[in-house]
Design a protein around this motif. Structure first.
Motif, PDB file in Angstrom:
ATOM      1  N   SER A  12       0.813  -1.213   0.000  1.00 47.02           N
ATOM      2  CA  SER A  12       0.000   0.000   0.000  1.00 47.02           C
ATOM      3  C   SER A  12       0.850   1.269   0.000  1.00 47.02           C
ATOM      4  O   SER A  12       0.521   2.245  -0.675  1.00 47.02           O
ATOM      5  CB  SER A  12      -0.945   0.004   1.202  1.00 47.02           C
ATOM      6  OG  SER A  12      -0.208  -0.063   2.423  1.00 47.02           O
ATOM      7  N   PHE A  13       1.970   1.273   0.758  1.00 46.76           N
ATOM      8  CA  PHE A  13       2.785   2.488   0.821  1.00 46.76           C
ATOM      9  C   PHE A  13       3.480   2.755  -0.517  1.00 46.76           C
ATOM     10  O   PHE A  13       3.688   3.907  -0.903  1.00 46.76           O
ATOM     11  CB  PHE A  13       3.805   2.398   1.958  1.00 46.76           C
ATOM     12  CG  PHE A  13       4.921   1.405   1.749  1.00 46.76           C
ATOM     13  CD1 PHE A  13       6.144   1.810   1.246  1.00 46.76           C
ATOM     14  CD2 PHE A  13       4.745   0.068   2.089  1.00 46.76           C
ATOM     15  CE1 PHE A  13       7.176   0.907   1.067  1.00 46.76           C
ATOM     16  CE2 PHE A  13       5.770  -0.843   1.919  1.00 46.76           C
ATOM     17  CZ  PHE A  13       6.995  -0.431   1.399  1.00 46.76           C
ATOM     18  N   ARG A  16       0.813   4.180  -2.880  1.00 44.95           N
ATOM     19  CA  ARG A  16       0.634   5.610  -2.610  1.00 44.95           C
ATOM     20  C   ARG A  16       1.748   6.422  -3.269  1.00 44.95           C
ATOM     21  O   ARG A  16       1.509   7.484  -3.849  1.00 44.95           O
ATOM     22  CB  ARG A  16       0.621   5.876  -1.100  1.00 44.95           C
ATOM     23  CG  ARG A  16      -0.611   5.367  -0.381  1.00 44.95           C
ATOM     24  CD  ARG A  16      -0.735   5.993   0.997  1.00 44.95           C
ATOM     25  NE  ARG A  16       0.345   5.624   1.888  1.00 44.95           N
ATOM     26  CZ  ARG A  16       0.311   4.582   2.718  1.00 44.95           C
ATOM     27  NH1 ARG A  16      -0.781   3.817   2.754  1.00 44.95           N
ATOM     28  NH2 ARG A  16       1.329   4.317   3.515  1.00 44.95           N
ATOM     29  N   LEU A 131       4.902   9.236   2.961  1.00 40.57           N
ATOM     30  CA  LEU A 131       3.592   9.541   2.377  1.00 40.57           C
ATOM     31  C   LEU A 131       2.466   8.845   3.134  1.00 40.57           C
ATOM     32  O   LEU A 131       2.540   7.653   3.420  1.00 40.57           O
ATOM     33  CB  LEU A 131       3.562   9.108   0.909  1.00 40.57           C
ATOM     34  CG  LEU A 131       4.535   9.831  -0.025  1.00 40.57           C
ATOM     35  CD1 LEU A 131       4.545   9.174  -1.393  1.00 40.57           C
ATOM     36  CD2 LEU A 131       4.167  11.294  -0.141  1.00 40.57           C
ATOM     37  N   THR A 132       1.423   9.601   3.431  1.00 41.86           N
ATOM     38  CA  THR A 132       0.242   9.064   4.116  1.00 41.86           C
ATOM     39  C   THR A 132      -0.953   9.098   3.167  1.00 41.86           C
ATOM     40  O   THR A 132      -0.889   9.671   2.074  1.00 41.86           O
ATOM     41  CB  THR A 132      -0.075   9.904   5.368  1.00 41.86           C
ATOM     42  OG1 THR A 132      -0.433  11.236   4.955  1.00 41.86           O
ATOM     43  CG2 THR A 132       1.126   9.962   6.302  1.00 41.86           C
ATOM     44  N   LYS A 133      -2.062   8.497   3.617  1.00 45.36           N
ATOM     45  CA  LYS A 133      -3.279   8.526   2.799  1.00 45.36           C
ATOM     46  C   LYS A 133      -3.757   9.969   2.598  1.00 45.36           C
ATOM     47  O   LYS A 133      -4.252  10.334   1.524  1.00 45.36           O
ATOM     48  CB  LYS A 133      -4.380   7.699   3.466  1.00 45.36           C
ATOM     49  CG  LYS A 133      -4.148   6.194   3.404  1.00 45.36           C
ATOM     50  CD  LYS A 133      -5.321   5.438   4.009  1.00 45.36           C
ATOM     51  CE  LYS A 133      -5.095   3.935   3.915  1.00 45.36           C
ATOM     52  NZ  LYS A 133      -6.230   3.163   4.506  1.00 45.36           N
ATOM     53  N   VAL A 136      -1.972  11.557  -0.198  1.00 48.24           N
ATOM     54  CA  VAL A 136      -2.468  11.103  -1.498  1.00 48.24           C
ATOM     55  C   VAL A 136      -3.716  11.885  -1.893  1.00 48.24           C
ATOM     56  O   VAL A 136      -3.842  12.353  -3.039  1.00 48.24           O
ATOM     57  CB  VAL A 136      -2.770   9.591  -1.484  1.00 48.24           C
ATOM     58  CG1 VAL A 136      -3.388   9.161  -2.815  1.00 48.24           C
ATOM     59  CG2 VAL A 136      -1.509   8.792  -1.216  1.00 48.24           C
ATOM     60  N   TYR A 137      -4.649  12.035  -0.962  1.00 46.88           N
ATOM     61  CA  TYR A 137      -5.888  12.763  -1.260  1.00 46.88           C
ATOM     62  C   TYR A 137      -5.602  14.225  -1.604  1.00 46.88           C
ATOM     63  O   TYR A 137      -6.132  14.762  -2.591  1.00 46.88           O
ATOM     64  CB  TYR A 137      -6.844  12.694  -0.064  1.00 46.88           C
ATOM     65  CG  TYR A 137      -7.290  11.295   0.288  1.00 46.88           C
ATOM     66  CD1 TYR A 137      -7.502  10.349  -0.706  1.00 46.88           C
ATOM     67  CD2 TYR A 137      -7.485  10.905   1.622  1.00 46.88           C
ATOM     68  CE1 TYR A 137      -7.901   9.051  -0.392  1.00 46.88           C
ATOM     69  CE2 TYR A 137      -7.878   9.613   1.944  1.00 46.88           C
ATOM     70  CZ  TYR A 137      -8.081   8.693   0.932  1.00 46.88           C
ATOM     71  OH  TYR A 137      -8.473   7.412   1.247  1.00 46.88           O
TER      72      TYR A 137
END
Length: 274
Positions: A12-13, A16, A131-133, A136-137
């Motif tokens: 997942s990371f 992202r 990087l976090t969610k 990304v947003y």
């Protein structure tokens, strides 16, 4: 390499990182053509240093980095542009003055703050793990804004890029469009800094444009080619980084350098045939 990319997408990371990287690469390449032609390419490097100072201070204050960095870097972009146009301080000197001051401010803020663990290397050279969610947003929204504004004002940006004096004479508000270009550059630099790092983010702006100009001549073809080169080089670079455990930012820049050498060779061959 394909197997490495498919395997990489299962994390997942890394997913992202790829999403943010592709968006930033696309934005940087679109703006890079105008910045290189206007000889503003070093503004990207200067703004990245300003962003480093803002990121470091935000980390010390335990505030979301993007909430601090975006407005600070945008303000710096306006200041740099004004200094370049209206001041006795020349453009390159203004960039050097503001960028080094900001870099020093960030380092001082971290060094004087006790009890805060900030890894400066992540900010200088980039880190996939940073990087976090939320990043990304925010990156997706801001990248969409950059791409939309660039496409919407494409004709004006084109005219200001090639002949600012003529564009001004025909009624185009050149100062306003230069400000738009500076603002979009500031946003793009901030979005890419955490992934590419302060010292390497400007490469995404410069290399794809320079590579495209070695082969193509029209503004449109150079812009399209630059966008394709930037995205492809990022994907290849991040995959190479995963497969061989090399730094992601440096890997992307190395691939861009190889493509620049290849396009320079192709351009040289085309010139000899003529």
């Amino acid at each position: 390499m394909i197997n490495a990319f498919i395997e990489m997408m299962s994390y997942s990371f890394l997913l992202r990182a790829v999403i943010v990287g592709v968006l930033v690469s696309l934005c940087a390449s679109l703006l890079g053509v105008s910045l290189v032609l206007k000889r503003y390419s070093m503004i990207g490097d200067g703004l990245s240093h300003v962003g480093f100072g803002a990121l470091a201070i935000a980390a010390v204050m335990n505030i979301s980095p993007l909430k601090i960095t975006v407005p600070v870097v945008a303000a710096a972009a306006f200041i740099l542009l004004r200094l370049s146009e209206n001041s006795k301080l020349k453009g390159d000197a203004a960039v050097a003055l503001i960028s080094t001051s900001s870099l020093a401010a960030g380092v001082m803020a971290v060094s004087l703050t006790k009890g805060v663990n900030v890894d400066l290397e992540n900010y200088l050279f980039g880190s996939i793990l940073a990087l976090t969610k939320e990043d990304v947003y925010i990156s997706a929204v801001l990248s969409a804004v950059v791409i939309f504004v660039f496409i919407f004002f494409y004709n004006k940006i084109f005219s200001v890029t090639f002949d600012e004096s003529f564009a001004g004479a025909t009624g185009v508000k050149t100062g306003a469009y230069n400000m738009v270009l500076a603002l979009l550059t500031a946003i793009t630099v901030v979005l890419g800094m955490r992934l590419m790092g302060t010292l390497l983010i400007s490469a995404l702006i410069i290399f794809p444009a320079l590579s495209s100009m070695r082969v193509f001549k029209s503004f449109f073809s150079v812009t399209v080619s630059s966008a394709v080169i930037s995205v492809v080089c990022f994907i290849l670079g991040i995959t190479f980084s995963y497969a061989y455990s090399t730094p992601p930012g440096a890997s992307v820049v190395t691939i861009n350098l190889a493509v620049f050498a290849l396009f320079s060779l192709v351009g040289m061959v085309k010139g000899m045939r003529k």
